[in-house]
Scaffold this active site. Structure first.
Site: not given
Ligand code: ACO
Length: 429
Positions: A267, A308, A364
């Protein structure tokens, strides 16, 4: 609300129920499942709330497919261009933008509350000097209920508004104090002749021994960053505030819970993680290696600042922040990490892994580069996010507690533990 319904049938009993689809002002309709347990004797299962609307709200709307964000109906791009952070605070709290008089009164009201109780300064000095500022923020915000208990009556709209003003006004003072504590410098009293953001910069970088005037470029950039972070509907920290607040606990406790949730790297902690990642990548030559790691399912590494839960298109906040990062670096000097971030974005956005999963830079991704240019240490990045988001948390809390239909949030579960069994005597365990 329209008249659409969805019929659900339990195949084992043949019993059917018709569930209403509720229509909001914008966005997908939501299926009202409140009668499900009573009628069919079952619950819904949705870990992570991926398909669940947890409440009804009039504050913020975002369309993840279009990459659109609006506070009280106003597009974020227009607010960022025409309004100050405090005008947006008023908008979120009151439902509409202030006119000139309303704005002046609101700014005065916030100014009036910028100081913190002297006892809080003593409280703060008890933390270890090397404590993470978010750890101190969580503790100090929670402790506000021990200092400002004259505004804790949830049923009194005036007390609720006083609490809102106090939180918005005192968060920058507390944030700067955590920083001063960590570097061993005296905590500064606020300067109410400065703007909200100018005063924060003064409390961060000023010293009692020297004059200090905030740099207008830094003041403007940070004010817009606060505005862009002000609210984002039912994100993890806001949902935490709502759930904690639904027990009718005091607002400071609920906001402290939200602050703790914000700290996580999935987050608000991601802005700090992005800069650490860019440092680790180090040079453009290493980008391919890190992109490959992000795609490798056996490697926990993720591209921080990418992806996201809701945006499946460019995060509109990231677009504004990227432009602003260029502007700030013009004055504060080039940062090789900006070049690295731009290349990383370019490469990732052409890569099928990121394209097919609709992973775009989020809020971010570029904000940390600006914070770093302005002199903030990495540990302060999530604190800056918290300053902006406080008004969103408190607006959602006020919306919830002023609703006469408020109920305690209490989800159910799918129990998969041991079935009923008898306790054996200790000798036979
Ligand atoms: N890098 C690589 N792969 C990713 C990333 C990433 N940053 N984000 C998602 N994926 C992939 C996952 O591995 C998944 O792949 P799959 O379908 O082959 O299993 C797919 O994309 C979907 O990802 P989920 O984790 O299911 O998506 P979710 O909606 O649960 O997560 C999140 C969203 C937590 C923001 C995620 O994208 C992440 O961890 N990003 C990096 C951390 C980040 O930047 N967080 C800030 C978010 S904005 C905020 O809170 C202000």
């Amino acid at each position: 609300m329209g008249n659409r319904t969805i019929t659900l049938t339990d195949n084992s009993t043949g019993k059917s129920i018709e569930l209403p689809l509720l229509e909001g002002t914008a966005g997908a309709p939501v299926l009202d499942v409140r009668s499900l347990n009573k009628e069919l004797g079952c619950f819904t299962f949705d870990p992570g709330f991926k398909a669940t609307a947890s409440c009804e709200s009039t504050i913020t709307y975002l369309d993840g497919a279009k990459g659109e964000l609006m506070y009280r109906g106003y597009p974020i791009e227009q607010l960022a261009e025409h309004c100050s952070f405090l005008e947006v605070c008023y908008l979120l709290l009151h439902g509409d933008l202030p006119n000139k008089d309303e704005k002046d009164t609101f700014v005065d009201e916030i100014r009036y509350h910028t100081m913190i109780n002297e006892g809080l300064r003593t409280f703060l000095s008890g933390f270890r000097y090397d404590a993470h500022p978010m750890a101190m923020m969580t503790g100090v915000i929670g402790s506000l209920s021990a200092f400002y208990h004259d505004s804790l009556n949830l049923n009194d709209p005036e007390q609720r508004m006083t609490t809102a003003h106090r939180l918005i006004a005192k968060i920058p003072t507390i944030a700067a104090a955590t920083y001063k504590h960590s570097i061993g410098e005296p905590v500064l009293y606020p300067r109410n002749d400065l703007s909200y953001t100018g005063n924060f910069l003064y409390m961060m970088w000023g010293r009692p021994t020297e004059p200090y005037e905030p740099d207008p470029v830094a003041e403007q950039a940070l004010d817009v960053l606060f505005l862009l972070h002000a609210d984002h509907e039912q994100n993890a920290s806001t949902s935490t505030v709502r759930l904690a607040g639904s027990s009718q606990t005091n607002p400071f406790g609920a906001i402290a819970a939200g602050t703790a949730s914000l700290w996580g790297p999935a987050h608000g902690g991601a802005n700090e993680a992005v800069l650490r990642m860019l440092d680790e990548i180090g040079s453009v030559d290493n980008i391919d290696k890190f992109v490959a790691r992000a795609k490798d399912k056996n490697d926990p590494f993720r591209l921080m600042g990418f992806g996201h839960r809701v945006y499946k298109n460019f995060d509109p906040r990231a677009k504004i922040i990227k432009k602003m990062a260029h502007r700030v670096l013009q004055d504060y000097g080039d940062d090789p990490r900006m070049e690295l971030a731009l290349r990383l974005e370019e490469i990732a956005l052409k890569d099928d892994y990121f394209v097919s999963r609709k992973l775009y830079p989020n809020v971010d991704f570029y904000s940390g580069i600006i914070y770093q240019a302005l002199g903030f240490p990495y540990e302060m990045f999530t604190v800056l996010f918290a300053i902006g988001r406080t008004v969103g948390w408190i607006s959602h809390w006020m919306e919830m507690v002023s609703d006469p239909k408020m109920v305690i949030g209490r989800p159910r579960q799918l129990y998969t533990g041991a079935a009923r069994r008898d306790v054996p005597p200790i000798e036979s365990r």
